[in-house]
Design an enzyme around this catalytic site. Structure first.
Site, PDB file in Angstrom:
ATOM      1  N   ASP A 262       0.831  -1.207   0.000  1.00  0.00           N
ATOM      2  CA  ASP A 262       0.000   0.000   0.000  1.00  0.00           C
ATOM      3  C   ASP A 262       0.874   1.269   0.000  1.00  0.00           C
ATOM      4  OD1 ASP A 262      -2.496   1.223   0.219  1.00  0.00           O
ATOM      5  OD2 ASP A 262      -2.476   1.214   2.414  1.00  0.00           O
ATOM      6  N   HIS A 263       0.443   2.303  -0.714  1.00  0.00           N
ATOM      7  CA  HIS A 263       1.095   3.622  -0.683  1.00  0.00           C
ATOM      8  C   HIS A 263       2.620   3.562  -0.780  1.00  0.00           C
ATOM      9  CE1 HIS A 263      -2.463   6.004   0.076  1.00  0.00           C
ATOM     10  NE2 HIS A 263      -2.850   5.104   0.963  1.00  0.00           N
TER      11      HIS A 263
ATOM     12  N   ASP B  32       2.482   5.299  -5.032  1.00  0.00           N
ATOM     13  CA  ASP B  32       1.828   6.557  -4.676  1.00  0.00           C
ATOM     14  C   ASP B  32       2.824   7.705  -4.853  1.00  0.00           C
ATOM     15  OD1 ASP B  32       0.611   8.724  -3.648  1.00  0.00           O
ATOM     16  OD2 ASP B  32       0.205   7.876  -1.659  1.00  0.00           O
TER      17      ASP B  32
ATOM     18  N   GLU C 121      -2.196   6.337  -8.167  1.00  0.00           N
ATOM     19  CA  GLU C 121      -3.047   7.369  -7.531  1.00  0.00           C
ATOM     20  C   GLU C 121      -2.926   8.669  -8.300  1.00  0.00           C
ATOM     21  OE1 GLU C 121      -2.920   7.934  -3.242  1.00  0.00           O
ATOM     22  OE2 GLU C 121      -3.296  10.082  -3.467  1.00  0.00           O
TER      23      GLU C 121
ATOM     24  N   GLY D 253      -6.783   8.234   8.221  1.00  0.00           N
ATOM     25  CA  GLY D 253      -6.520   8.368   9.648  1.00  0.00           C
ATOM     26  C   GLY D 253      -7.749   8.566  10.498  1.00  0.00           C
TER      27      GLY D 253
ATOM     28  N   ALA E 230     -11.176   5.012   4.265  1.00  0.00           N
ATOM     29  CA  ALA E 230     -12.606   4.676   4.347  1.00  0.00           C
ATOM     30  C   ALA E 230     -13.092   4.333   5.748  1.00  0.00           C
ATOM     31  CB  ALA E 230     -12.917   3.527   3.402  1.00  0.00           C
TER      32      ALA E 230
ATOM     33  N   THR F 283      -7.630   2.297   9.997  1.00  0.00           N
ATOM     34  CA  THR F 283      -7.891   2.899  11.314  1.00  0.00           C
ATOM     35  C   THR F 283      -8.910   2.112  12.156  1.00  0.00           C
ATOM     36  OG1 THR F 283      -7.338   5.065  10.431  1.00  0.00           O
ATOM     37  CG2 THR F 283      -8.635   5.027  12.442  1.00  0.00           C
TER      38      THR F 283
END
Ligand code: G3H
Ligand code: 13P
Ligand code: ZN
Length: 291
Positions: A81-82, A103, A133, A180, A213, A236
């Site tokens: 991810d990212h 990203d 992205e 976050g 999300a 989160t």
């Protein structure tokens, strides 16, 4: 069973349900995620961020994820991810992640396109998928007022140009959500631009990914799914479940010294939090064909 992410997109997905992409950092979170997917008999994607890789080590966290995914009774795909560090993304692809996110959205569009395209060329030669992205998805630290936030959202025409130029397989777009805890405990409710999601999907026609999300209202989740979001990233909410359960477990058993006993309710709490999201994302509509 460990599957390539592309296997999750063989049939009709878009508009019907979204796959969860849950972030993990460790063994226990991974156990909780897989237990949730097994309980509902649905597939899942497990993500690992650069921060989690820094914490656990790339090959260590990959081996934890892959070992549990191989043993799982449901299809599980693994994703980085990212990713900002391209060398690390290449190493992850070589290790066996079937999907990675580059990203470089903080760079200007031309540089983002160039870097993403180069990684797509490498990844596709190795058989992996790439998520790109375009637009800027904010973090809690980037909270800005609504009109400034508007400028960071993904423009549909730019999304089309980005997808055509790079050949990405899935696309993260900025449609109003924020990474976050801010929208759960910070007293702010992001406005999710549903119309924009539909416009982007109608142009690019590849699975769209909703980041940030956690805490998004269930009705909004159903609308984003109807409009083209096919993967929903959640970190989160699982972190909250993990940390609250850990605090409670320690205070409920102040004499306990065995980490396995302390962490058992933590795994269960992560599992329950993940089940809640799996139900919200309509994953019960998925036919698990490889079973
Ligand atoms: O969007 C990404 C995740 O929430 C990762 O967060 O960089 O703190 O691991 P992290
Ligand atoms: P949350 O922090 O809202 O769970 O978002 C997670 C995410 O987007 C990971 O890529
Ligand atoms: Zn994200």
């Amino acid at each position: 069973m460990l599957v390539h992410i592309k296997e999750l997109f063989q049939g009709d997905v878009v508009g019907k349900f979204a796959y969860p992409a849950f972030n993990t950092q460790n063994l226990e979170t991974t156990m909780g995620i897989i237990a949730a997917a097994e309980e509902l008999n649905v597939p899942a994607i497990i993500d690992v961020s650069e921060g989690a890789i820094k914490y656990a080590g790339l090959s260590t966290i990959f081996e934890i994820m892959a070992t549990l995914a191989i043993k799982a009774k449901v299809p599980v795909a693994l994703h980085m991810d990212h990713g900002k560090d391209v060398e690390q993304l290449r190493a992850g692809i070589e290790l066996g992640f079937s999907s990675v996110m580059i990203d470089h959205s903080a760079d200007d569009v031309a540089k983002n396109i160039q870097d993403t395209k180069e990684l797509v060329n490498f990844a596709h030669a190795e058989g992996a998928w790439v998520q790109g992205e375009i637009g800027k998805i904010r973090g809690s630290e980037d909270w800005v007022n609504v009109s400034d936030a508007e400028a960071l959202l993904t423009k549909p025409s730019e999304a089309l140009e980005f997808c055509k130029a790079t050949g990405v397989d899935t696309l993260a777009c900025s449609v109003g959500t924020v990474h976050g805890i801010i929208k759960i405990r910070g007293g702010v409710t992001p406005h999710v631009d549903i119309k924009r999601i539909g416009e982007i999907y109608n142009l690019v026609k590849i699975p769209l990914v909703l980041h940030g999300a956690s805490g998004v209202d269930e009705n909004v989740i159903h609308e984003v799914i109807s409009n083209g979001i096919a993967i929903i990233n959640i970190d989160t909410e699982l972190r909250i479940a993990f940390s609250e359960a850990l605090r409670k477990s320690l205070s409920d058993q102040p004499e306990e010294v065995d980490p396995r006993h302390i962490l058992k309710p933590v795994v269960e709490a992560v599992k329950q939090a993940a089940i809640k999201k799996l139900i919200q994302f309509n994953t019960r509509n998925i036919v698990v064909s490889s079973q």
